[in-house]
Design a protein around this motif. Sequence first.
Motif, PDB file in Angstrom:
ATOM      1  N   PRO A 115      10.965   6.968  -5.962  1.00 31.43           N
ATOM      2  CA  PRO A 115      10.372   5.763  -6.623  1.00 31.43           C
ATOM      3  C   PRO A 115      11.176   4.298  -6.356  1.00 31.43           C
ATOM      4  O   PRO A 115      10.555   3.430  -6.396  1.00 31.43           O
ATOM      5  CB  PRO A 115      10.542   6.088  -8.376  1.00 31.43           C
ATOM      6  N   TRP A 116      12.745   4.326  -5.973  1.00 33.19           N
ATOM      7  CA  TRP A 116      13.784   3.785  -6.020  1.00 33.19           C
ATOM      8  C   TRP A 116      13.403   2.917  -4.571  1.00 33.19           C
ATOM      9  O   TRP A 116      13.263   2.016  -4.377  1.00 33.19           O
ATOM     10  CB  TRP A 116      14.797   4.728  -5.845  1.00 33.19           C
ATOM     11  N   LEU A 117      13.202   3.901  -3.569  1.00 42.74           N
ATOM     12  CA  LEU A 117      12.130   3.696  -1.861  1.00 42.74           C
ATOM     13  C   LEU A 117      10.649   2.490  -2.374  1.00 42.74           C
ATOM     14  O   LEU A 117      10.713   1.533  -2.019  1.00 42.74           O
ATOM     15  CB  LEU A 117      12.238   4.773  -1.395  1.00 42.74           C
ATOM     16  N   ALA A 118      10.054   3.154  -3.123  1.00 48.75           N
ATOM     17  CA  ALA A 118       9.299   1.964  -3.707  1.00 48.75           C
ATOM     18  C   ALA A 118       9.248   0.869  -4.017  1.00 48.75           C
ATOM     19  O   ALA A 118       8.468  -0.198  -3.940  1.00 48.75           O
ATOM     20  CB  ALA A 118       8.431   3.262  -4.682  1.00 48.75           C
ATOM     21  N   ALA A 119      10.246   0.796  -4.799  1.00 49.25           N
ATOM     22  CA  ALA A 119      10.924  -0.576  -5.640  1.00 49.25           C
ATOM     23  C   ALA A 119      11.259  -1.631  -4.353  1.00 49.25           C
ATOM     24  O   ALA A 119      10.731  -2.430  -4.155  1.00 49.25           O
ATOM     25  CB  ALA A 119      11.728  -0.296  -6.729  1.00 49.25           C
ATOM     26  N   LEU A 120      11.743  -0.943  -3.359  1.00 49.87           N
ATOM     27  CA  LEU A 120      12.520  -1.473  -2.680  1.00 49.87           C
ATOM     28  C   LEU A 120      11.563  -2.329  -1.415  1.00 49.87           C
ATOM     29  O   LEU A 120      11.250  -3.075  -0.995  1.00 49.87           O
ATOM     30  CB  LEU A 120      13.291  -0.979  -1.881  1.00 49.87           C
ATOM     31  N   GLY A 170       0.465  -1.395  -0.037  1.00 47.79           N
ATOM     32  CA  GLY A 170      -0.015   0.184   0.074  1.00 47.79           C
ATOM     33  C   GLY A 170       0.718   1.364   0.238  1.00 47.79           C
ATOM     34  O   GLY A 170       0.658   1.752  -0.785  1.00 47.79           O
ATOM     35  N   ILE A 171       1.574   1.301   1.267  1.00 46.22           N
ATOM     36  CA  ILE A 171       2.457   2.843   1.118  1.00 46.22           C
ATOM     37  C   ILE A 171       3.198   2.263  -0.154  1.00 46.22           C
ATOM     38  O   ILE A 171       3.738   3.711  -0.812  1.00 46.22           O
ATOM     39  CB  ILE A 171       3.092   2.766   2.468  1.00 46.22           C
ATOM     40  N   ALA A 172       4.652   1.294  -1.040  1.00 40.41           N
ATOM     41  CA  ALA A 172       4.717   1.752  -2.250  1.00 40.41           C
ATOM     42  C   ALA A 172       3.792   2.278  -3.148  1.00 40.41           C
ATOM     43  O   ALA A 172       4.555   2.601  -4.236  1.00 40.41           O
ATOM     44  CB  ALA A 172       5.505   0.237  -2.239  1.00 40.41           C
TER      45      ALA A 172
END
Length: 116
Positions: A45-50, A18-20
Amino acid sequence: MSVALVIVTVVAIAANAGIAAADFAKAPFVLANSAEVRVKREWVPWLAALKTAGAAGLLIGLVGYPPLGVAAAVGLVLFYVGAVATHVHTRVLHNLHFPAGYLALAVATLALTVAG
C-alpha cells in the motif's frame, strides 16, 4: 505544450494510476510479484501511495503547475529505477519488462516535460 508531451504524460498517469489501484486492491498478480522480489506485503500500500502521488503530480503538472510535473516525473524515475534494481538484485528477470516499461514512461515524461 506539445502533443507528444500530453500523450506520453496521459499514458504515464493512466499506467501509474492503474497499477496503484491494483496494488491497493491487493490483486493476486501484485502480491505474487511482490513476494517473488522479496517486497513485504505490508509495503505494497505504501508503494501504491507513491505511484498515486506520482500520477497526481503528473496530472497537476500537465494542467497547471509544470514544476510539480517535473518533480513527479523525477520521483517516478527514481521509484522505477529502484524497482528495476530490485528485480535485478533478486534475479527475477522474467518479468523485468514491467518495471522497465514504467521506467521508460517516466523517463519519457520527464524528458518531454523538461524540453517542453
